[in-house]
Structures are given as C-alpha cells and as structure tokens.
Design a protein around this motif. Sequence first.
Motif, PDB file in Angstrom:
ATOM      1  N   ILE A  21       3.763  11.130   5.390  1.00 33.01           N
ATOM      2  CA  ILE A  21       3.230  11.826   4.094  1.00 33.01           C
ATOM      3  C   ILE A  21       2.376  10.859   3.190  1.00 33.01           C
ATOM      4  N   SER A  22       2.925   9.585   3.417  1.00 34.84           N
ATOM      5  CA  SER A  22       2.152   8.668   2.553  1.00 34.84           C
ATOM      6  C   SER A  22       0.758   8.399   2.884  1.00 34.84           C
ATOM      7  N   LEU A  23       0.507   8.747   4.404  1.00 37.42           N
ATOM      8  CA  LEU A  23      -0.775   8.494   5.043  1.00 37.42           C
ATOM      9  C   LEU A  23      -1.679   9.657   4.559  1.00 37.42           C
ATOM     10  N   ILE A  24      -1.163  11.051   4.488  1.00 37.29           N
ATOM     11  CA  ILE A  24      -1.897  11.859   3.882  1.00 37.29           C
ATOM     12  C   ILE A  24      -2.402  11.745   2.541  1.00 37.29           C
ATOM     13  N   GLU A  25      -1.567  11.319   1.802  1.00 43.56           N
ATOM     14  CA  GLU A  25      -1.818  11.057   0.276  1.00 43.56           C
ATOM     15  C   GLU A  25      -2.906  10.013   0.334  1.00 43.56           C
ATOM     16  N   ALA A  26      -2.874   8.778   1.129  1.00 43.93           N
ATOM     17  CA  ALA A  26      -3.801   7.853   1.207  1.00 43.93           C
ATOM     18  C   ALA A  26      -5.122   8.279   1.652  1.00 43.93           C
ATOM     19  N   GLN A  27      -5.155   9.230   2.457  1.00 45.71           N
ATOM     20  CA  GLN A  27      -6.406   9.775   3.086  1.00 45.71           C
ATOM     21  C   GLN A  27      -7.171  10.714   1.889  1.00 45.71           C
ATOM     22  N   ILE A  28      -6.331  11.401   1.336  1.00 43.53           N
ATOM     23  CA  ILE A  28      -7.060  12.209   0.418  1.00 43.53           C
ATOM     24  C   ILE A  28      -7.586  11.303  -0.936  1.00 43.53           C
ATOM     25  N   ASN A  29      -7.157  10.154  -1.092  1.00 39.01           N
ATOM     26  CA  ASN A  29      -7.849   9.287  -2.051  1.00 39.01           C
ATOM     27  C   ASN A  29      -9.075   8.558  -1.446  1.00 39.01           C
ATOM     28  N   GLY A  30      -9.058   8.865   0.071  1.00 37.89           N
ATOM     29  CA  GLY A  30     -10.456   8.201   0.696  1.00 37.89           C
ATOM     30  C   GLY A  30     -10.133   6.879   1.155  1.00 37.89           C
ATOM     31  N   LEU A  31      -8.688   6.393   1.412  1.00 39.53           N
ATOM     32  CA  LEU A  31      -8.593   5.138   2.059  1.00 39.53           C
ATOM     33  C   LEU A  31      -8.707   5.059   3.366  1.00 39.53           C
ATOM     34  N   LEU A  32      -9.051   4.030   4.046  1.00 42.22           N
ATOM     35  CA  LEU A  32      -9.058   3.461   5.318  1.00 42.22           C
ATOM     36  C   LEU A  32      -7.535   3.208   5.637  1.00 42.22           C
ATOM     37  N   CYS A  33      -7.031   3.686   6.840  1.00 44.20           N
ATOM     38  CA  CYS A  33      -5.661   3.654   6.750  1.00 44.20           C
ATOM     39  C   CYS A  33      -5.457   2.963   8.375  1.00 44.20           C
ATOM     40  N   PHE A  34      -4.327   2.144   8.389  1.00 44.74           N
ATOM     41  CA  PHE A  34      -3.845   1.536   9.654  1.00 44.74           C
ATOM     42  C   PHE A  34      -2.407   1.617   9.869  1.00 44.74           C
ATOM     43  N   THR A  35      -2.111   2.410  10.971  1.00 43.29           N
ATOM     44  CA  THR A  35      -0.764   2.676  11.227  1.00 43.29           C
ATOM     45  C   THR A  35      -0.408   2.709  12.856  1.00 43.29           C
ATOM     46  N   SER A  36       0.789   3.031  12.933  1.00 38.20           N
ATOM     47  CA  SER A  36       1.393   2.851  14.335  1.00 38.20           C
ATOM     48  C   SER A  36       1.237   3.827  15.436  1.00 38.20           C
ATOM     49  N   GLU A  37       0.465   2.998  16.429  1.00 37.39           N
ATOM     50  CA  GLU A  37       0.116   3.808  17.590  1.00 37.39           C
ATOM     51  C   GLU A  37       1.157   4.419  18.343  1.00 37.39           C
ATOM     52  N   GLY A  38       1.516   5.757  18.729  1.00 34.69           N
ATOM     53  CA  GLY A  38       2.503   6.253  19.731  1.00 34.69           C
ATOM     54  C   GLY A  38       3.685   6.381  18.781  1.00 34.69           C
ATOM     55  N   VAL A  39       3.790   6.148  17.424  1.00 33.80           N
ATOM     56  CA  VAL A  39       5.115   6.362  16.506  1.00 33.80           C
ATOM     57  C   VAL A  39       4.581   7.332  15.774  1.00 33.80           C
ATOM     58  N   VAL A  40       3.128   7.211  14.799  1.00 34.50           N
ATOM     59  CA  VAL A  40       2.993   8.311  13.744  1.00 34.50           C
ATOM     60  C   VAL A  40       2.410   9.331  14.578  1.00 34.50           C
ATOM     61  N   PRO A  41       2.727  10.469  14.527  1.00 36.80           N
ATOM     62  CA  PRO A  41       1.939  11.573  15.386  1.00 36.80           C
ATOM     63  C   PRO A  41       0.437  11.590  14.944  1.00 36.80           C
ATOM     64  N   ASP A  42      -0.269  11.936  16.052  1.00 30.05           N
ATOM     65  CA  ASP A  42      -1.799  11.872  15.629  1.00 30.05           C
ATOM     66  C   ASP A  42      -2.312  13.071  14.784  1.00 30.05           C
ATOM     67  N   GLU A  43      -1.618  14.093  14.786  1.00 31.75           N
ATOM     68  CA  GLU A  43      -1.888  15.181  13.600  1.00 31.75           C
ATOM     69  C   GLU A  43      -2.056  14.871  12.130  1.00 31.75           C
ATOM     70  N   VAL A  44      -1.390  13.603  11.974  1.00 31.58           N
ATOM     71  CA  VAL A  44      -1.734  13.097  10.541  1.00 31.58           C
ATOM     72  C   VAL A  44      -3.197  12.739  10.201  1.00 31.58           C
ATOM     73  N   ASN A  45      -3.833  12.324  11.242  1.00 32.54           N
ATOM     74  CA  ASN A  45      -5.318  11.795  11.106  1.00 32.54           C
ATOM     75  C   ASN A  45      -6.147  13.129  10.933  1.00 32.54           C
ATOM     76  N   PHE A  46      -6.062  14.017   9.872  1.00 31.70           N
ATOM     77  CA  PHE A  46      -6.931  15.095   9.593  1.00 31.70           C
ATOM     78  C   PHE A  46      -8.200  14.656   9.172  1.00 31.70           C
ATOM     79  N   THR A  47      -8.582  13.414   8.662  1.00 28.72           N
ATOM     80  CA  THR A  47      -9.906  12.998   8.056  1.00 28.72           C
ATOM     81  C   THR A  47     -10.606  12.165   9.038  1.00 28.72           C
ATOM     82  N   GLU A  48      -9.774  11.630  10.048  1.00 25.53           N
ATOM     83  CA  GLU A  48     -10.485  10.689  11.069  1.00 25.53           C
ATOM     84  C   GLU A  48     -10.778   9.490  10.437  1.00 25.53           C
ATOM     85  N   ASN A  49      -9.788   9.116   9.662  1.00 23.50           N
ATOM     86  CA  ASN A  49      -9.998   7.640   8.753  1.00 23.50           C
ATOM     87  C   ASN A  49      -8.727   6.991   8.962  1.00 23.50           C
ATOM     88  N   VAL A  50      -7.929   7.540  10.190  1.00 23.65           N
ATOM     89  CA  VAL A  50      -6.600   6.746  10.575  1.00 23.65           C
ATOM     90  C   VAL A  50      -6.969   5.779  11.738  1.00 23.65           C
TER      91      VAL A  50
END
Length: 379
Positions: free
Chosen positions: A297-326
């Motif tokens: 959920i922290s990644l969702i909040e960060a994307q709403i704020n417009g932040l570029l995000c870096f997270t774990s491949e194969g761990v965090v579900p792809d669907e969190v990337n709803f802005t293509e900014n992850v």
Amino acid sequence: MEKNKIKIIEYGALTSTKGGIESYIITQLRHINKDKFQIDFLVPNEYEELAYEHEIKALNSKIYRGYIRWKNSFWGHYYTLYKFFKQHKGEYDIAIGNYLDLQNINFLIIAKLFGVKVCIAHAHAGNNLRKNIKRNILVKFNRCVLSFFVDKLFACSKNAGNWMFGNKNWKEIDHYIIENSIDYNKFLFNMKKRIELKHNLNLELGNTLVIGHTGRFAEEKNHEFIIDIFNEIVKVNKNAYLVLIGDGVLKEYIEAKINKLNLSEHVLLLGECSNINELLNIMDIFLFPSKTEGLGISLIEAQINGLLCFTSEGVVPDEVNFTENVNFISLDKSAAYWAEKILEKDYSRKVLKKSLLISKYDINNTISAVEKILLEAIK
C-alpha cells in the motif's frame, strides 16, 4: 438503528505499529456506512496502546483485549477465545480474521462453532518467510480444514490469495480481491508542504536528493538492504539523504548499522508519523525492496504523490504499478546495482491523470463494493 446493523468482529487487525493492515483498517473504518455496520476488534490481552486506538474508539468501535497469544499459552489461547465467543454468543454476524500467514485460524474455527453466520479469512501478505517445518505443517493443515470453517476469502491481491490459501481453496471458496484503498486526495503532491517540511528538516540544499521509505522495522521490509543501497548512492551523490518513517523491533539494529557506515548525517529516522501523506512531498525517490508483500500500500500512496518508485521484482505484485511509475529490480542484484539504476533515472515528479487518481485504489470507489459483499454475505 443499532439492532439493524450488521455486527462484525475482527481479529489480527491491530498492533501498536502503524503498519499496512492498520492503515487498511482505519481507512475502511473512516468511510464505511456506520448506520449499517458496526465493526469491533478482538486483540491480545496486553496493555500497550494500539495504532489509531483513540480514533477507533471515537468512531464507536469496541476494542476487546480478550485473548492470550498462542505462543504464550497453547491452552490459554483456546480458552480465552472460547470464553470471548461464549460471552458474546449471538452478538456478531460476521467474523473476519486478518492474516499475514495461515498457521493459526483458531479465531475463525471457534467463531464458526459458536454460530457466527459468516467467517472470512483475509490475506494481507504474499510470499512470506516460512522458515521452519512447524509453520509449513500448520499452514498445510489449515488449508485442508479451511472450507469447513470459512465462508469467504479476501485478499489484497490475487498473488496473496493463491499464496496464503492455496490455489485449490482460492478457486473453490467464494473469494474477492479487496484493494488496499486510500483516500487519494490526502496523498496528492503539495509544493507548499514540500518547501515547508524540507525547511523544517534542513533538507533545503539546491540539488538535494531525498530517498524515502515507509514501513515497520521488520525483516520483511528489508531495511538492512535499504541502508546498503543508500550507502552506494552516497558514494556518488554527497547531497543524498534517506528518510525512514516507521518503528519496530529492528530499529536499534538498523540505527547501529547507519552509525557503523558513518551515514548518520545523511539519514533521518522520523519514527511513526501521523502525516505520512505530507512527508511524501519531501521525497524524490521511494525505495521499497521488501522481501515479502501482499500488495504494498505504501507504493500506492507514493505513486499518488507522483514519486518514482523502486521495489522488488517477483515479490511485490505487478498490479501495484497502476501508474507505470514503479521500477522492479530483483533482490538477487547487488546494492550497487540498485543504486546505479536509481541514479540513472529522471526523478522529477509525474503529474498523474485524473483517470489514474480515481482508480480501483480510491477508497471512495471501493468501500461501496466491500459493503455490498458484506450485506450479501448474511442474506
């Protein structure tokens, strides 16, 4: 109207730390129709103050400190759960167990035996760290008996549902994806707040790079790796700063590592904060290399704020990337590799389209769906 309310008792939802489940619970509680639903909470018989406790009570929810933890007393755990449901027999229509893993579903078993009409297991994590044989055996056993005591399955993502409950149960038991929704208006970027807070935190250097993370200090959040990545970043950019928001059992250990690497002047440990939505404004990069996540959920909040995000491949579900900014990077890659990928990106904020903001993660869109599921469940 009280007697016409659907009464819900929840378990496993609240601790003293403002983590992801607690955030989900309080957001839902703030927005759910209180003329139709009464949500109460069963927590361990310990006396530490819970996250959002004052607000939860102000919203007319009850908190029962009513059971002994299983790890503290095997028989005491069962007896105190039995005692609670005997005392409140016939009072609750729905029981919801919130879980990070499935080694203990005793709450739902006893709830069903005492006649609670609808029992729901809610998965809030995926790909967790099952390190011992005992835990694996318990998970397998509980998956086998799940359908006898649980009427519906909730999960924050498809990945979390399959991982926790098993593919067979997820297919055969009535199930729903319940998005970890947020009040998106609170998380929109605010330049005025950015200037104000950067001034308050002495982060006003012209070309300062602020990297941020929110999450409890626990093994699954991977703070040790965050420090390793940041150490590599500072070698290249001396004006880089790391802001860590949260608390937890590993905080002292991480603080010692920061000092050992001589990073204390570059790292701000802000502890638990009630204004995370405002603090996101000071960040340029959001770093989230978790070892396990149901959604993030922290990644969702960060994307709403417009932040570029870096997270774990194969761990965090792809669907969190709803802005293509992850940006997804494997945890098998070195800290130096992560740092290189972070530093090569343009981290200027992205202004999101309204169609993305009003998304499936907006609490105003999802709370009505949750209410509908709960209403239909008791018919």
